[in-house]
Write a protein that holds these residues in place. Structure first.
Motif, PDB file in Angstrom:
ATOM      1  N   GLN A  26      55.360 138.083  34.340  1.00  0.00           N
ATOM      2  CA  GLN A  26      54.077 138.387  33.722  1.00  0.00           C
ATOM      3  C   GLN A  26      53.874 139.894  33.589  1.00  0.00           C
ATOM      4  OE1 GLN A  26      53.281 135.760  32.188  1.00  0.00           O
ATOM      5  NE2 GLN A  26      51.272 135.303  33.032  1.00  0.00           N
ATOM      6  N   ALA A  27      54.257 140.650  34.613  1.00  0.00           N
ATOM      7  CA  ALA A  27      54.139 142.113  34.557  1.00  0.00           C
ATOM      8  C   ALA A  27      55.063 142.676  33.469  1.00  0.00           C
ATOM      9  CB  ALA A  27      54.471 142.718  35.912  1.00  0.00           C
ATOM     10  N   PHE A  28      56.273 142.138  33.365  1.00  0.00           N
ATOM     11  CA  PHE A  28      57.189 142.567  32.310  1.00  0.00           C
ATOM     12  C   PHE A  28      56.609 142.255  30.938  1.00  0.00           C
ATOM     13  CE2 PHE A  28      60.553 141.301  29.335  1.00  0.00           C
ATOM     14  CZ  PHE A  28      61.171 142.536  29.162  1.00  0.00           C
ATOM     15  N   ALA A  31      53.894 144.790  30.174  1.00  0.00           N
ATOM     16  CA  ALA A  31      54.477 146.095  29.851  1.00  0.00           C
ATOM     17  C   ALA A  31      55.126 146.068  28.468  1.00  0.00           C
ATOM     18  CB  ALA A  31      55.489 146.499  30.916  1.00  0.00           C
ATOM     19  N   TYR A  32      55.837 144.997  28.161  1.00  0.00           N
ATOM     20  CA  TYR A  32      56.465 144.838  26.851  1.00  0.00           C
ATOM     21  C   TYR A  32      55.414 144.818  25.754  1.00  0.00           C
ATOM     22  CZ  TYR A  32      59.589 142.842  23.300  1.00  0.00           C
ATOM     23  OH  TYR A  32      60.326 142.619  22.162  1.00  0.00           O
ATOM     24  N   HIS A  33      54.304 144.142  26.013  1.00  0.00           N
ATOM     25  CA  HIS A  33      53.215 144.081  25.038  1.00  0.00           C
ATOM     26  C   HIS A  33      52.580 145.455  24.835  1.00  0.00           C
ATOM     27  CE1 HIS A  33      49.831 142.615  22.756  1.00  0.00           C
ATOM     28  NE2 HIS A  33      49.006 143.143  23.648  1.00  0.00           N
ATOM     29  N   LEU A  34      52.416 146.215  25.909  1.00  0.00           N
ATOM     30  CA  LEU A  34      51.831 147.544  25.779  1.00  0.00           C
ATOM     31  C   LEU A  34      52.727 148.499  24.999  1.00  0.00           C
ATOM     32  CD1 LEU A  34      50.272 148.003  29.331  1.00  0.00           C
ATOM     33  CD2 LEU A  34      49.067 147.577  27.181  1.00  0.00           C
ATOM     34  N   VAL A  35      54.046 148.342  25.133  1.00  0.00           N
ATOM     35  CA  VAL A  35      54.979 149.232  24.448  1.00  0.00           C
ATOM     36  C   VAL A  35      55.196 148.814  22.999  1.00  0.00           C
ATOM     37  CG1 VAL A  35      57.384 150.023  24.411  1.00  0.00           C
ATOM     38  CG2 VAL A  35      56.136 149.927  26.569  1.00  0.00           C
ATOM     39  N   THR A  36      55.436 147.521  22.766  1.00  0.00           N
ATOM     40  CA  THR A  36      55.813 147.061  21.420  1.00  0.00           C
ATOM     41  C   THR A  36      54.679 146.394  20.650  1.00  0.00           C
ATOM     42  OG1 THR A  36      56.538 144.891  22.199  1.00  0.00           O
ATOM     43  CG2 THR A  36      58.182 146.675  22.193  1.00  0.00           C
ATOM     44  N   GLY A  37      53.653 145.949  21.335  1.00  0.00           N
ATOM     45  CA  GLY A  37      52.573 145.229  20.670  1.00  0.00           C
ATOM     46  C   GLY A  37      52.858 143.746  20.502  1.00  0.00           C
ATOM     47  N   VAL A  41      56.872 135.715  24.901  1.00  0.00           N
ATOM     48  CA  VAL A  41      56.669 134.315  24.519  1.00  0.00           C
ATOM     49  C   VAL A  41      55.675 134.280  23.365  1.00  0.00           C
ATOM     50  CG1 VAL A  41      55.948 132.050  25.362  1.00  0.00           C
ATOM     51  CG2 VAL A  41      57.059 133.638  26.921  1.00  0.00           C
ATOM     52  N   SER A  42      55.885 133.381  22.402  1.00  0.00           N
ATOM     53  CA  SER A  42      54.993 133.312  21.244  1.00  0.00           C
ATOM     54  C   SER A  42      53.552 133.027  21.671  1.00  0.00           C
ATOM     55  CB  SER A  42      55.475 132.229  20.276  1.00  0.00           C
ATOM     56  OG  SER A  42      55.295 130.954  20.836  1.00  0.00           O
ATOM     57  N   ASP A  43      52.610 133.380  20.809  1.00  0.00           N
ATOM     58  CA  ASP A  43      51.195 133.286  21.152  1.00  0.00           C
ATOM     59  C   ASP A  43      50.768 131.874  21.535  1.00  0.00           C
ATOM     60  OD1 ASP A  43      50.607 135.945  20.902  1.00  0.00           O
ATOM     61  OD2 ASP A  43      49.979 135.805  18.810  1.00  0.00           O
TER      62      ASP A  43
END
Length: 119
Positions: A26-28, A31-37, A41-43
């Motif tokens: 979940q933390a990864f 972090a991935y969402h903050l960097v790449t947007g 996993v799909s929405d």
């Protein structure tokens, strides 16, 4: 009797390890969402995945904690308190705290699954 207590504590340990790995994922993902947007996993699946994993881990943690707590108490009543029972009691306490965290996370993910944008 000792083997049974050790197996229960292994169960408690493994459930906590699974919870730790899931929390790391979940933390990864965050972090991935903050960097790449984007999310890993799909929405559509993410909401259901988060809710189901939070529910499963909360129930597993409660099961592991309660079974280990009864065995530790039985061990103390039969043979007294020693270093093993102190460590086992600390492990059970941390497992209950992890359960509380997953229970709150489950409430939040349940709220998110009910209030997500359907488009």
């Amino acid at each position: 009797m000792f083997i049974y207590v050790v197996l229960l504590h292994r169960y408690c340990l493994f459930v906590n390890i699974i919870g730790f790995v899931y929390s790391g994922f979940q933390a990864f993902d965050l972090a991935y969402h903050l960097v790449t947007g984007m999310h890993v996993v799909s929405d559509y699946l993410r909401y259901h995945f988060n809710f189901s994993m939070d529910q499963i881990l909360a129930y597993l943690l409660m099961s592991a904690s309660s079974s280990a707590a009864t065995r530790v108490d039985d061990w103390i009543l039969n043979w007294g308190q020693d270093q093993f029972t102190l460590l086992a009691s600390a492990s059970v306490g941390m497992s209950f705290l992890a359960f509380l965290a997953f229970a709150i996370s489950s409430l939040i993910s349940g709220y998110n699954i009910c209030n997500r944008d359907s488009t």
